[in-house]
Design a protein around this motif. Structure first.
Motif, PDB file in Angstrom:
ATOM      1  N   ASP A   1       0.828  -1.204   0.000  1.00 41.21           N
ATOM      2  CA  ASP A   1       0.000   0.000   0.000  1.00 41.21           C
ATOM      3  C   ASP A   1       0.867   1.261   0.000  1.00 41.21           C
ATOM      4  OD1 ASP A   1      -2.307   1.363  -0.079  1.00 41.21           O
ATOM      5  OD2 ASP A   1      -2.895   1.027   1.989  1.00 41.21           O
ATOM      6  N   LEU A   2       1.869   1.295   0.871  1.00 41.42           N
ATOM      7  CA  LEU A   2       2.757   2.465   0.937  1.00 41.42           C
ATOM      8  C   LEU A   2       3.570   2.606  -0.344  1.00 41.42           C
ATOM      9  CD1 LEU A   2       4.049   2.295   4.620  1.00 41.42           C
ATOM     10  CD2 LEU A   2       2.617   4.065   3.622  1.00 41.42           C
ATOM     11  N   GLY A   3       4.029   1.469  -0.887  1.00 39.56           N
ATOM     12  CA  GLY A   3       4.810   1.516  -2.124  1.00 39.56           C
ATOM     13  C   GLY A   3       4.004   2.073  -3.283  1.00 39.56           C
ATOM     14  N   LEU A   4       2.763   1.608  -3.419  1.00 37.27           N
ATOM     15  CA  LEU A   4       1.907   2.125  -4.485  1.00 37.27           C
ATOM     16  C   LEU A   4       1.618   3.614  -4.299  1.00 37.27           C
ATOM     17  CD1 LEU A   4      -0.653  -0.810  -4.852  1.00 37.27           C
ATOM     18  CD2 LEU A   4       1.118  -0.145  -6.483  1.00 37.27           C
ATOM     19  N   ALA A   5       1.374   4.007  -3.038  1.00 37.28           N
ATOM     20  CA  ALA A   5       1.093   5.418  -2.776  1.00 37.28           C
ATOM     21  C   ALA A   5       2.289   6.289  -3.139  1.00 37.28           C
ATOM     22  CB  ALA A   5       0.723   5.612  -1.301  1.00 37.28           C
ATOM     23  N   ALA A   6       3.490   5.867  -2.720  1.00 40.55           N
ATOM     24  CA  ALA A   6       4.692   6.658  -3.024  1.00 40.55           C
ATOM     25  C   ALA A   6       4.928   6.734  -4.528  1.00 40.55           C
ATOM     26  CB  ALA A   6       5.901   6.047  -2.321  1.00 40.55           C
TER      27      ALA A   6
END
Length: 414
Positions: free
Chosen positions: A130-135
């Motif tokens: 989730d964090l990777g996609l957001a970044a």
């Protein structure tokens, strides 16, 4: 990034339930309710994301994020974002958040029948993805050439004269040319430009008043050597030499500020003024002499330095200059105020030859230290109390989790 909290909540809930060790039937009911709640949340978010994706304008981002928000900084920055970018960002965030919620609900359903370590690993994996996609998505939204292209006016600025103040709020991310006038001043550091910026929407009364009263004299006091502005400056006693340039938004001028003061200096003409507006009025008056006068908010207590040789001249030199640490070596033959033209803030701490000293508010916005005759080595460090309190809270939380984990492990062995 807001919707990532859904995944983190699942992870925290799993950890707490397994540590507390509630009866199996109670835990099972809790996880089923959590799965239902996350499922409903996921369906709502996915629906909102798909509607804004295939029917732009159906959901108004202004109503969702801007309604009732009167913060000047937010309103100004929000208006710089195009309608297309707002809808695309909201659609993507809702779809990603809804997917995270549905995956979290699925993890809740399998939590009661799967080994807790595997469930924990799946939660960590979900948060990481989730964090990777957001970044990644945020990087795609930022226009790459805006920060990769070197400003064409960079060579016109004499950075040896001090800071650069770009009082040009109408920058545009979609402009083709890159000039310092089109660059947000808080991004100037990417090109080794030290910018001076006071946000007119700042919550500090000092900053708001200073922003409204800014002048060439005030700029010189704050170690600003170059001013970029989209209007002609009024005539002053010493005309400011400048050049005119133009970009996609119109003309602007690059001016050399006269009598720019060094970043660190010694002053001995002390005035005691406390009210913000009175400080600014005093600086603008002929009574305030650049390089000699300093305005303090309290009477100074001068601290003597180490023994100074009689043949040593007075000097001030910055020896270390980092974001959160500044070290200065000073030699004085009589009492004086060391003025550092950097922002005053309660989070700064200072030592003189290793001993803690009080930081004075100098000239309204700067930092000052009262020094006596002798040699001094002053060290400024940014250590806000909120950071120290956060460390203590984090440490206490870690200890509690370790104790709970140890208790749970011992119960399992029994």
């Amino acid at each position: 990034l807001m919707f990532t909290s859904l995944s983190i909540a699942v992870l925290a809930g799993l950890g707490l339930d397994h540590l507390i060790g509630e009866p199996a039937d109670t835990v099972s009911r809790t996880w089923k309710r959590s799965a239902v709640a996350l499922g409903v949340t996921g369906v709502v978010l996915l629906t909102a994301g798909l509607v804004s994706r295939f029917s732009p304008g159906s959901l108004d981002p202004n109503w969702l994020f801007g309604r009732g928000n009167h913060d000047e900084v937010f309103v100004r920055e929000w208006q710089n974002v195009s309608e297309t970018a707002r809808n695309a960002a909201m659609s993507w965030a809702a779809i990603l958040g809804g997917s995270s919620a549905l995956l979290g609900g699925a993890l809740c359903l399998v939590a009661t029948t799967t080994d807790s370590r595997r469930v924990g690993m799946l939660c960590v994996l979900l948060v990481t993805i989730d964090l990777g996609l957001a970044a990644t998505r945020l990087l795609n939204f930022a226009p790459g050439d805006f920060y990769r292209t070197r400003p064409v006016t960079l060579d016109l600025v004499n950075r040896d004269r001090g800071r650069v103040a770009a009082t040009v709020p109408d920058y545009a991310y979609d402009a083709h040319a890159r000039t310092l006038a089109l660059l947000p001043d808080n991004s100037a550091g990417l090109f080794d430009v030290e910018a001076f910026s006071i946000n007119p929407g700042a919550r500090s009364d000092w900053l708001r008043r200073t922003s409204a009263a800014v002048s060439p004299k005030l700029h010189a006091l704050f170690h600003v050597g170059t001013l970029i502005i989209r209007r002609e400056l009024p005539a002053v006693s010493d005309p400011i030499p400048g050049i005119r340039r133009s970009d996609e938004l119109g003309e602007y001028g690059i001016y050399n500020v006269p009598d720019v003061q060094p970043r660190a200096s010694l002053c001995r003409d002390i005035l005691l003024v406390t009210r913000p507006q009175a400080v600014l009025d005093t600086i603008a008056s002929p009574r305030f002499i650049l390089g000699e006068t300093v305005i303090l908010d309290r009477p100074p207590h001068h601290l003597p330095g180490t023994v100074n040789k009689s043949d040593v001249e007075e000097s001030v030199r910055i020896v270390t200059d980092r974001a959160q640490t500044v070290e200065i070596e000073a030699s004085l033959v009589r009492d004086g105020i060391l003025v550092l033209a950097d922002l005053f803030h309660d989070g700064w701490r200072a030592t003189d030859n290793g001993q803690p000293v009080t930081i004075l508010r100098a000239n309204g916005l700067c930092r000052g230290i009262a020094l006596g005759p002798g040699l001094h080595r002053i060290r400024f460090e940014y250590r806000p109390r909120s950071f120290e309190q956060g460390l203590w809270v984090s440490a206490a939380t870690m200890i509690v989790l370790l104790v709970c984990g140890l208790v749970s492990w011992r119960r399992g062995r029994r």
